[in-house]
Motif scaffolding. Structure first.
Motif, short mmCIF file in Angstrom:
data_model
loop_
_atom_site.label_atom_id
_atom_site.label_comp_id
_atom_site.label_asym_id
_atom_site.label_seq_id
_atom_site.Cartn_x
_atom_site.Cartn_y
_atom_site.Cartn_z
N GLU A 381 34.40 27.64 46.63
CA GLU A 381 33.17 27.96 47.36
C GLU A 381 31.89 27.55 46.64
O GLU A 381 30.81 27.60 47.22
N ALA A 382 31.98 27.15 45.37
CA ALA A 382 30.78 26.80 44.60
C ALA A 382 31.06 25.56 43.76
O ALA A 382 32.16 25.00 43.80
N THR A 383 30.06 25.12 42.99
CA THR A 383 30.24 24.00 42.06
C THR A 383 30.37 24.57 40.65
O THR A 383 29.39 25.11 40.10
N VAL A 384 31.58 24.50 40.10
CA VAL A 384 31.83 25.02 38.76
C VAL A 384 31.39 23.99 37.73
O VAL A 384 31.86 22.85 37.74
N GLN A 385 30.48 24.38 36.84
CA GLN A 385 29.97 23.46 35.82
C GLN A 385 30.71 23.59 34.49
O GLN A 385 31.07 22.61 33.87
N GLU A 386 30.88 24.83 34.06
CA GLU A 386 31.52 25.06 32.76
C GLU A 386 32.41 26.30 32.84
O GLU A 386 32.08 27.26 33.55
N VAL A 387 33.51 26.28 32.10
CA VAL A 387 34.38 27.46 31.97
C VAL A 387 34.63 27.69 30.48
O VAL A 387 35.22 26.86 29.80
N GLU A 388 34.12 28.82 29.99
CA GLU A 388 34.31 29.18 28.58
C GLU A 388 35.32 30.33 28.52
O GLU A 388 35.00 31.47 28.88
N VAL A 389 36.54 30.03 28.11
CA VAL A 389 37.62 31.03 28.09
C VAL A 389 37.54 31.86 26.81
O VAL A 389 37.34 31.34 25.72
N MET A 390 37.70 33.18 27.00
CA MET A 390 37.76 34.10 25.86
C MET A 390 39.15 34.75 25.86
O MET A 390 39.38 35.78 26.52
N PRO A 391 40.11 34.12 25.13
CA PRO A 391 41.52 34.54 25.22
C PRO A 391 41.79 35.94 24.69
O PRO A 391 42.75 36.59 25.10
N GLU A 392 40.92 36.43 23.79
CA GLU A 392 41.18 37.74 23.19
C GLU A 392 41.16 38.88 24.22
O GLU A 392 41.85 39.89 24.07
N ASP A 393 40.36 38.73 25.28
CA ASP A 393 40.33 39.80 26.29
C ASP A 393 40.69 39.29 27.69
O ASP A 393 40.51 40.01 28.68
N GLY A 394 41.19 38.02 27.79
CA GLY A 394 41.65 37.50 29.07
C GLY A 394 40.55 37.29 30.09
O GLY A 394 40.78 37.37 31.31
N THR A 395 39.32 36.98 29.62
CA THR A 395 38.19 36.73 30.53
C THR A 395 37.62 35.34 30.30
O THR A 395 38.03 34.63 29.36
N ALA A 396 36.67 34.97 31.14
CA ALA A 396 35.99 33.68 30.98
C ALA A 396 34.57 33.80 31.49
O ALA A 396 34.27 34.59 32.40
N ARG A 397 33.70 33.03 30.86
CA ARG A 397 32.31 32.90 31.36
C ARG A 397 32.25 31.60 32.14
O ARG A 397 32.53 30.53 31.59
N VAL A 398 31.88 31.69 33.40
CA VAL A 398 31.89 30.52 34.29
C VAL A 398 30.47 30.24 34.78
O VAL A 398 29.82 31.12 35.38
#
Length: 422
Positions: A381-398
């Motif tokens: 539904e949007a244009t994803v520019q960057e995905v920063e994965v944080m594996p320690e807590d299973g989340t990501a900054r998108v």
């Protein structure tokens, strides 16, 4: 066709030279047409019934008679009456063209799609009406008055006018069907939320070359001639943020382009009103670039475009590679060379900035749970520019570019998601 070109001036000679240069370019656009000679004639009023004074007419007639290979004369005036045309053709023994008929012939040669061919046919109607009046006048002189067509109760003029009216109605109805089809396609594009950028400019300013440079579309083949583009064509490209946009290539403009021709192509030009942004391309090397700018802006104003569209125009100075160390003297313009790629990144950034403002799209960062459906939803539904994965807590900054409507849906679907505005 071997042509002698006659232009008129009633201002000052440099402008007349530029006008005749543009007229030569028109003739050169046509295959197998050649300019044999050029003549500039002073006149107080080029629109009066008698174009030439007696002396000029005699000089021209003598010159034309001495050119046995000549097959036509091009008078660089918007329109001449069918009666004047016939009188000149009888006097000179060659065909006579005005600006309207030459431009119309170029349009006819370049029309590729059904819509372009219909619009050319519509532009021919006034010419056919004018020729009909001349033909009826000749018949009346030869036969001593009007003649009714046997059993119909109609004169020849009435019959032919009715046929032309029916033809015009048929063409307009066909164009209306195509217009409705285009409106449907436009609605479908809107649902996909692709921003539209209309690329406009004076004919042969490099619009198609610029679109090819912005999109990397190898299939686009720009041609160095007037009115190479007669149809609206759409081309997908990407901005620095990876946002997809559609660049729309449009018909070029010309100084003193006959009104009926502009009117006939209004169906094509109406697409511009639905754009999110207009990019105005100028050939900055042309000696009359300022006059060309005025011509384009005048046509755009006459299209009754929304004020926000006119106020946000991105002006591009093209072909700067042909001017050493070029620096724009005007404010808020971008200098580029579409052919060599200079200045394209700055142009894309400016287009992106204006598109974000025009469409209400937002650039923001959201925190998501990688086990949830948010990431796949955002890709859809949007244009994803960057995905920063944080594996320690299973989340990501998108980081995404998202429309207002999609953003509203996202908040409703994922109310607990953390959102950071960029």
């Amino acid at each position: 066709m071997i042509v002698i070109l006659i232009s008129f001036f009633y201002c000052f000679v440099p402008e007349a030279e530029l006008q005749i240069a543009e007229a030569v370019a028109l003739v050169d656009t046509l295959q197998n047409w050649t300019v044999l000679d050029k003549i500039i004639i002073p006149t107080k009023n080029p629109n009066k019934k008698f174009i030439f004074g007696k002396g000029n007419f005699q000089v021209l007639t003598e010159k034309i008679k001495k050119l046995p290979h000549l097959t036509a004369v091009f008078l660089n005036l918007e329109r001449i009456s069918s009666l004047t045309k016939k009188e000149l053709e009888d006097a000179w023994g060659v065909r006579v063209f005005d600006r309207y008929t030459v431009v119309l012939h170029i349009f006819r040669c370049n029309a590729q799609t059904k819509e372009a061919k219909l619009q050319v046919a519509l532009a021919e109607i006034p010419l056919l009406r004018s020729n009909l009046k001349n033909e009826v006048s000749q018949r009346d002189q030869q036969r001593g008055g009007s003649r009714y067509i046997m059993g119909s109760g109609e004169t020849f003029l009435e019959t032919q006018n009715r046929v032309l009216k029916e033809r015009e109605l048929k063409i307009r109805n066909a164009l209306e069907k195509l217009r409705r089809k285009r409106a449907l396609l436009r609605t479908q594009r809107r649902k996909c939320e692709f921003p539209m950028v209309s690329v406009m400019g004076y004919t042969n300013c490099g619009k198609t070359t610029l679109i090819k440079a912005l999109t990397g579309e190898a299939g686009l083949q720009p041609r160095d001639q007037l009115f190479a583009t007669l149809d609206i064509t759409a081309h997908a490209g990407y901005l620095p943020s990876h946002m997809a946009v559609i660049y729309v290539d449009t018909i070029g403009f010309l100084t003193d382009l006959p009104h009926n021709l502009v009117e006939s192509f209004s169906a094509t030009l109406e697409e511009v009103a639905y754009s999110d942004l207009i990019v105005h391309v100028r050939d900055i090397t042309h000696p009359e670039t300022i006059l060309q700018k005025a011509t384009v802006l005048s046509v755009l104003r006459n299209l009754n475009l929304p004020s926000h569209l006119l106020d946000s125009i991105v002006e591009v100075h093209n072909k700067v590679d042909l001017i050493e160390r070029y620096k724009p003297t005007e404010e808020n313009v971008l200098a580029v060379s579409a052919l060599h790629g200079h200045g394209l990144e700055e142009l894309k950034q400016e287009i992106e900035k204006k598109i974000l403002t025009a469409t209400g799209k937002k650039i923001l960062t959201v925190n998501i749970n990688l086990e949830g459906p948010q990431l796949s939803w955002l890709y859809k539904e949007a244009t994803v520019q960057e995905v920063e994965v944080m594996p320690e807590d299973g989340t990501a900054r998108v980081k995404v570019i998202i429309s207002s409507s999609a953003f509203g849906r996202y908040k409703n679907l994922f109310p607990n998601s953390k959102i950071f505005m960029s």
